[in-house]
Design an enzyme around this catalytic site. Sequence first.
Site, PDB file in Angstrom:
ATOM      1  N   GLY A  41     -12.545  -4.395   1.589  1.00 38.47           N
ATOM      2  CA  GLY A  41     -13.936  -3.989   1.995  1.00 38.47           C
ATOM      3  C   GLY A  41     -14.388  -3.047   0.811  1.00 38.47           C
ATOM      4  O   GLY A  41     -15.478  -3.070   0.430  1.00 38.47           O
ATOM      5  N   ARG A  91       0.869  -1.361  -0.017  1.00 41.72           N
ATOM      6  CA  ARG A  91      -0.065   0.005  -0.020  1.00 41.72           C
ATOM      7  C   ARG A  91       1.046   1.391  -0.088  1.00 41.72           C
ATOM      8  O   ARG A  91       0.395   2.163  -0.563  1.00 41.72           O
ATOM      9  CB  ARG A  91      -1.086  -0.151   0.989  1.00 41.72           C
ATOM     10  CG  ARG A  91      -2.168  -0.751   1.101  1.00 41.72           C
ATOM     11  CD  ARG A  91      -3.072  -0.896   2.275  1.00 41.72           C
ATOM     12  NE  ARG A  91      -4.354  -1.415   1.828  1.00 41.72           N
ATOM     13  CZ  ARG A  91      -5.141  -1.844   2.892  1.00 41.72           C
ATOM     14  NH1 ARG A  91      -4.899  -1.874   4.122  1.00 41.72           N
ATOM     15  NH2 ARG A  91      -6.358  -2.330   2.490  1.00 41.72           N
ATOM     16  N   GLY A 117      -5.981  -5.298   2.233  1.00 39.08           N
ATOM     17  CA  GLY A 117      -4.594  -5.461   2.624  1.00 39.08           C
ATOM     18  C   GLY A 117      -3.819  -6.527   3.046  1.00 39.08           C
ATOM     19  O   GLY A 117      -2.730  -6.973   2.818  1.00 39.08           O
ATOM     20  N   LYS A 176     -12.656  -9.530   9.564  1.00 41.38           N
ATOM     21  CA  LYS A 176     -13.675  -8.319   9.797  1.00 41.38           C
ATOM     22  C   LYS A 176     -15.022  -8.830   9.138  1.00 41.38           C
ATOM     23  O   LYS A 176     -15.627  -8.609   8.232  1.00 41.38           O
ATOM     24  CB  LYS A 176     -13.329  -7.073   8.735  1.00 41.38           C
ATOM     25  CG  LYS A 176     -11.930  -6.366   9.271  1.00 41.38           C
ATOM     26  CD  LYS A 176     -11.537  -5.328   8.212  1.00 41.38           C
ATOM     27  CE  LYS A 176     -10.308  -4.892   8.499  1.00 41.38           C
ATOM     28  NZ  LYS A 176      -9.758  -3.738   7.474  1.00 41.38           N
TER      29      LYS A 176
HETATM   30  N1  ADP Z   1     -10.191 -18.324  11.424  1.00 38.00           N
HETATM   31  C1  ADP Z   1      -9.710 -17.218  11.741  1.00 38.00           C
HETATM   32  N2  ADP Z   1      -9.611 -16.907  12.901  1.00 38.00           N
HETATM   33  C2  ADP Z   1      -8.958 -15.550  13.230  1.00 38.00           C
HETATM   34  N3  ADP Z   1      -8.555 -14.831  12.418  1.00 38.00           N
HETATM   35  C3  ADP Z   1      -8.632 -15.186  11.110  1.00 38.00           C
HETATM   36  C4  ADP Z   1      -9.005 -16.390  10.792  1.00 38.00           C
HETATM   37  N4  ADP Z   1      -8.917 -16.470   9.297  1.00 38.00           N
HETATM   38  C5  ADP Z   1      -8.381 -15.379   9.051  1.00 38.00           C
HETATM   39  N5  ADP Z   1      -7.917 -14.518  10.090  1.00 38.00           N
HETATM   40  C6  ADP Z   1      -7.372 -13.401   9.962  1.00 38.00           C
HETATM   41  O1  ADP Z   1      -7.686 -12.220   8.899  1.00 38.00           O
HETATM   42  C7  ADP Z   1      -7.180 -11.273   8.774  1.00 38.00           C
HETATM   43  C8  ADP Z   1      -7.240 -10.580   7.561  1.00 38.00           C
HETATM   44  O2  ADP Z   1      -8.718 -10.067   7.728  1.00 38.00           O
HETATM   45  P1  ADP Z   1      -9.300  -8.969   6.869  1.00 38.00           P
HETATM   46  O3  ADP Z   1      -8.515  -7.645   7.256  1.00 38.00           O
HETATM   47  O4  ADP Z   1     -10.562  -8.964   6.665  1.00 38.00           O
HETATM   48  O5  ADP Z   1      -8.577  -9.238   5.243  1.00 38.00           O
HETATM   49  P2  ADP Z   1      -8.126  -8.049   4.312  1.00 38.00           P
HETATM   50  O6  ADP Z   1      -7.155  -6.945   4.826  1.00 38.00           O
HETATM   51  O7  ADP Z   1      -7.492  -8.944   3.224  1.00 38.00           O
HETATM   52  O8  ADP Z   1      -9.558  -7.599   3.761  1.00 38.00           O
HETATM   53  C9  ADP Z   1      -5.615 -11.820   8.896  1.00 38.00           C
HETATM   54  O9  ADP Z   1      -4.905 -11.176   9.841  1.00 38.00           O
HETATM   55  C10 ADP Z   1      -5.713 -13.454   9.266  1.00 38.00           C
HETATM   56  O10 ADP Z   1      -4.995 -13.639  10.223  1.00 38.00           O
HETATM   57  O1  X15 Z   2      -7.180  -2.511   5.457  1.00 39.16           O
HETATM   58  C1  X15 Z   2      -8.631  -1.713   5.098  1.00 39.16           C
HETATM   59  O2  X15 Z   2      -9.548  -2.460   4.625  1.00 39.16           O
HETATM   60  P1  X15 Z   2      -9.410  -4.090   4.055  1.00 39.16           P
HETATM   61  O3  X15 Z   2      -9.029  -5.021   5.140  1.00 39.16           O
HETATM   62  O4  X15 Z   2     -10.904  -4.204   3.659  1.00 39.16           O
HETATM   63  O5  X15 Z   2      -8.475  -4.140   2.901  1.00 39.16           O
HETATM   64  C2  X15 Z   2      -8.623  -0.355   4.708  1.00 39.16           C
HETATM   65  O6  X15 Z   2      -7.178   0.316   5.222  1.00 39.16           O
HETATM   66  C3  X15 Z   2      -9.755   0.120   5.629  1.00 39.16           C
HETATM   67  O7  X15 Z   2      -9.606  -0.073   6.808  1.00 39.16           O
HETATM   68  P2  X15 Z   2     -10.803  -0.172   8.046  1.00 39.16           P
HETATM   69  O8  X15 Z   2     -11.528  -1.587   7.547  1.00 39.16           O
HETATM   70  O9  X15 Z   2     -10.249  -0.269   9.432  1.00 39.16           O
HETATM   71  O10 X15 Z   2     -11.696   1.090   7.592  1.00 39.16           O
END
Ligand code: ADP
Ligand code: X15
Length: 408
Positions: free
Chosen positions: A389, A39, A365, A207
Site C-alpha cells: 500500500g 521484513r 508483505g 485489502k
Molecule cells: N480471491 C481471493 N480471495 C481471498 N483472498 C485473496 C484472494 N486473492 C488473494 N487473496 C489474499 O490476499 C492476501 C494478500 O493481500 P494483501 O495484504 O493486500 O497483499 P500485500 O501484503 O502484498 O499488499 C493473501 O493472503 C491472499 O491469500
Molecule cells: O502489510 C502492510 O502493508 P501491505 O500489505 O500493503 O504491504 C503494512 O505492514 C501496513 O499494514 P496495514 O495495511 O494493516 O496498515
Amino acid sequence: MTSHTLNELLAEGVRGRHVLVRSDLNVPLDGSSVTDDGRIRASIPVIQQLVDGGARVLVSAHLGRPKGAPEPKYSLKPAADRLAELVSFPVRLAEDTVGTSAKGLAAELADGEVLVLENVRFDARETSKDGAERLAFAQELVALTGDNGAYVDDAFGAVHRKHASVYDVATLLPSYQGDLVRAEVEVLQKLTASPERPYVVVLGGSKVSDKLAVIDNLIGKADTLLVGGGMLFTFLAAAGHKVASSLLEEDQIPVVQDYLARAEAAGSRFVVPTDVVVASRFAADAEHEVVAADAIEESAFGASGIGLDIGPDSAAAFAAQIAGARTVFWNGPMGVFEFEAFSGGTRAVAQALTETAAFTVVGGGDSAAAVRTLGFSDDQFGHISTGGGASLEYLEGKDLPGLSVLDR
Ligand SMILES: Nc1ncnc2c1ncn2[C@@H]1O[C@H](COP(=O)(O)OP(=O)(O)O)[C@@H](O)[C@H]1O
Ligand SMILES: O=C(OP(=O)(O)O)[C@H](O)COP(=O)(O)O
C-alpha cells in the site's frame, strides 16, 4: 524536501540514549511461526547500527489488524523471536506496549540492548482518527525514551498510515529517516519520475478497498492495469456479473464503474480476468473448477462458490502484457497462493516478471512472501519492496504522513 538521516543521528551520538525505532515487522504467520522473514531481515541494518553505537533501542511495530485491544494471535512474539535468532545482540519483548512491562524493561535497558514493544495496535489510540487521542498515545511511547530520546522511522510499509507510532511520535521527538525508508523511496522515485513505457501495474491481494482507492490516481499514469486477487470480483460485479460468495465490496461497485468509464480517455486500459478458479469453500483441499468469469455462479458450487484464483487463460493474458512491458509494478497476489491449488495465477505472474526485459518492482508483505514461498529468489526481480500500500500511494503521488512528518 529532505529529512534528517540515521547517519546524522549516529554522528550526534546515541550511546546511552533511548532511540525509538518504528519498524515494519508485519510478517505472515502460520500459527506462531514466521513464514517469510523478509521484513524482519530488512529492519535489522538500522537496529544493528544503533546497537553498535551503544543506543538503548525500543522497537515499535504492528502485526495484522487487531481491533484496538490485545489479542494473542496478533502478538509480536513470533517476530521478536525470529529477530533474536537472526542477530547477536540481546532482544527482549515487553508484555505490553506502554504499560508496566514496557516501562520497567525500557528503564532497565543497557547500552546496545533492544526491547521490542508489544503490538502498537493493541491500543485503539494508535489508529484513532482523533488527533488528540493519537497524540496522547504517542506521548506515552515517547515517555519510554526518557529525556534525551530520538525517533527513527524505518517502517516503509507503514509510511502511508497517519498513526501514532508512525506520525505523531515524530512531532514530539528529534526524528530521523531510517535507511530502509530511504532506499525504498530512492527506487520508487525513479518509477514515478519517468517510467519507461509500456508501464504495467498488476494489482491483487485482499485489502480491496485500500487498493481500489489507489487506482484512482493510477488511471492516466499506468498504461495497463491488470486486475487479479480479491478485487477482481468487484470489477466483475461492476460489469454486471454475479460473483457467488467471492470477496466483494458492493459499495465500491459505482467507484469501479467510474474507473472503467474514465480509463480509456485517460490512456489507461484495465485487463480483467476472463476465467476464474472457483472453490467449494475457503480451504486448501476444497473442490474447485475453472469457469468463465461471467459464469461464476454456474459452477458446480452455485451461489456458495468462492473465486480463489485467476484462471489459466487470464494468467496467460497477464503474462503476455508483462512480457511486452518496459516497467512493471506488482502489488497483491493473484489468488490465495498460500494454498497450492490456488497459487497458479500468482506463480504465472511471478514467472512472467522474471522473464520480461522490463524493470520490475514487487511490493507488499504478502506479495514478497508469495514470490519467495513459490521458490523465486529476490535477485530475479528489479526490486522487492517491503511496502505494498505504501508503494502504491507513493506511486500515485500522494503525501505520505510518515515521510512528510520527517521533512525539515
Ligand atoms: N480471491 C481471493 N480471495 C481471498 N483472498 C485473496 C484472494 N486473492 C488473494 N487473496 C489474499 O490476499 C492476501 C494478500 O493481500 P494483501 O495484504 O493486500 O497483499 P500485500 O501484503 O502484498 O499488499 C493473501 O493472503 C491472499 O491469500
Ligand atoms: O502489510 C502492510 O502493508 P501491505 O500489505 O500493503 O504491504 C503494512 O505492514 C501496513 O499494514 P496495514 O495495511 O494493516 O496498515
